[in-house]
Design a protein around this motif. Structure first.
Motif, PDB file in Angstrom:
ATOM      1  N   UNK A   1       0.786  -1.236   0.000  1.00  0.00           N
ATOM      2  CA  UNK A   1       0.000   0.000   0.000  1.00  0.00           C
ATOM      3  C   UNK A   1       0.822   1.292   0.000  1.00  0.00           C
ATOM      4  N   UNK A   2       2.133   1.198  -0.117  1.00  0.00           N
ATOM      5  CA  UNK A   2       2.978   2.386   0.005  1.00  0.00           C
ATOM      6  C   UNK A   2       2.577   3.482  -0.978  1.00  0.00           C
ATOM      7  N   UNK A   3       2.319   3.140  -2.229  1.00  0.00           N
ATOM      8  CA  UNK A   3       1.954   4.163  -3.215  1.00  0.00           C
ATOM      9  C   UNK A   3       0.587   4.762  -2.919  1.00  0.00           C
ATOM     10  N   UNK A   4      -0.362   3.925  -2.532  1.00  0.00           N
ATOM     11  CA  UNK A   4      -1.697   4.434  -2.188  1.00  0.00           C
ATOM     12  C   UNK A   4      -1.625   5.402  -1.012  1.00  0.00           C
TER      13      UNK A   4
ATOM     14  N   UNK B   1      -4.699  10.881   2.421  1.00  0.00           N
ATOM     15  CA  UNK B   1      -4.759  12.025   3.333  1.00  0.00           C
ATOM     16  C   UNK B   1      -3.730  11.871   4.463  1.00  0.00           C
ATOM     17  N   UNK B   2      -3.559  12.945   5.207  1.00  0.00           N
ATOM     18  CA  UNK B   2      -2.571  12.961   6.279  1.00  0.00           C
ATOM     19  C   UNK B   2      -2.868  11.912   7.346  1.00  0.00           C
ATOM     20  N   UNK B   3      -4.134  11.630   7.575  1.00  0.00           N
ATOM     21  CA  UNK B   3      -4.521  10.628   8.572  1.00  0.00           C
ATOM     22  C   UNK B   3      -3.936   9.263   8.215  1.00  0.00           C
ATOM     23  N   UNK B   4      -4.044   8.854   6.964  1.00  0.00           N
ATOM     24  CA  UNK B   4      -3.495   7.560   6.542  1.00  0.00           C
ATOM     25  C   UNK B   4      -1.969   7.557   6.577  1.00  0.00           C
ATOM     26  N   UNK B   5      -1.372   8.643   6.146  1.00  0.00           N
ATOM     27  CA  UNK B   5       0.099   8.717   6.184  1.00  0.00           C
ATOM     28  C   UNK B   5       0.586   8.637   7.620  1.00  0.00           C
ATOM     29  N   UNK B   6      -0.141   9.272   8.537  1.00  0.00           N
ATOM     30  CA  UNK B   6       0.228   9.224   9.951  1.00  0.00           C
ATOM     31  C   UNK B   6       0.067   7.824  10.528  1.00  0.00           C
ATOM     32  N   UNK B   7      -0.841   7.035   9.985  1.00  0.00           N
ATOM     33  CA  UNK B   7      -0.998   5.652  10.429  1.00  0.00           C
ATOM     34  C   UNK B   7       0.192   4.808   9.983  1.00  0.00           C
TER      35      UNK B   7
ATOM     36  N   UNK C   1       3.280   5.837   8.901  1.00  0.00           N
ATOM     37  CA  UNK C   1       4.614   6.351   9.237  1.00  0.00           C
ATOM     38  C   UNK C   1       5.302   5.612  10.393  1.00  0.00           C
ATOM     39  N   UNK C   2       4.650   5.404  11.537  1.00  0.00           N
ATOM     40  CA  UNK C   2       5.363   4.703  12.617  1.00  0.00           C
ATOM     41  C   UNK C   2       5.712   3.249  12.272  1.00  0.00           C
TER      42      UNK C   2
END
Length: 189
Positions: free
Chosen positions: A110-113, A118-124, A126-127
C-alpha cells in the motif's frame, strides 16, 4: 460490556478484518462501503454505527493491515533465533511474499496508495515504516540508520516493482538482485 456492546465490537472487528484484507489486495481506493458491508453480512446503514466516515474506516483498516502483516512476519520466524538480515531479506524479497499481497507486508502492498492519501493515513503508516527501519538497523548493528533506510527502501521498492513485472523470470531477477545487494551491503557493515 453488555451483549449489544459485545456484538458491536465483534461486528467492528469483522468489518476491519475484511477491509484490511481488501485494501491489501486491491488498494485504498477500491474499498467500497456497500460491498464491504455486504461481504460481512451487515447493512450499509449500519456502517455509521462503527465509523464516522470512509476516511476513518480506511485509517483503521490500514492500521489493522499493518499490524496483521507485522504479526504474521513475527509468527513466521523462530523465536529462539535472533533475526538476521539474511533471513529477513530472503523472506521479504521472496516469490511467496510477492505473490501474496493480501497476507504480506501492508507497507509493500500500500505504500503508493498511502503516499497519495490524506494525512490521517500517512500518519498511520509512518510509525510502521519507522519501526521497520529500526528493526533492520538493529539487524545491521547500525549506530545510525542510514544503511537500514537504504535497505528498507530497496526492499519495499523491489517488492512493489516485482509485482508489476509480468515476466516471471524478470520479476524473480529483481527480487534476487536486490536481495543479494542488501545481503552484500550487510556483510560490508
Amino acid at each position: 460490556m453488555g451483549h449489544s456492546q459485545a456484538d458491536k465490537a465483534r461486528s467492528r472487528e469483522r468489518i476491519l478484518n475484511e477491509a484490511a484484507m481488501q485494501i491489501r489486495d486491491k488498494g485504498l481506493d477500491a474499498l467500497s462501503i456497500g460491498g464491504l458491508m455486504q461481504q460481512v453480512k451487515l447493512t450499509h446503514g449500519g456502517f455509521y454505527g462503527h465509523f464516522a466516515s470512509r476516511s476513518d474506516l480506511i485509517a483503521a483498516a490500514l492500521e489493522q493491515a499493518l499490524t496483521a502483516g507485522e504479526a504474521s512476519a513475527h509468527a513466521a520466524r523462530d523465536p529462539d533465533k535472533p533475526v538476521s538480515i539474511n533471513a529477513l531479506v530472503r523472506s521479504y524479497l521472496s516469490r511467496t511474499h510477492r505473490d501474496q499481497p493480501k497476507s504480506g507486508c501492508a507497507i509493500g502492498a500500500l505504500i503508493s496508495d498511502v503516499g497519495r492519501a490524506d494525512e490521517q493515513c500517512r500518519a498511520v503508516m509512518e510509525p510502521h515504516i519507522e519501526s521497520f527501519i529500526a528493526k533492520v538497523a538493529e539487524t545491521f548493528g547500525d549506530d545510525d540508520d542510514s544503511s537500514a533506510i537504504v535497505a528498507v527502501s530497496a526492499m519495499v521498492g523491489a517488492l512493489a516493482i516485482s509485482r508489476v513485472i509480468t515476466d516471471p523470470k524478470r520479476s524473480d531477477a529483481i527480487l534476487r538482485t536486490v536481495r543479494e545487494r542488501i545481503i552484500a551491503m550487510a556483510s560490508d557493515e
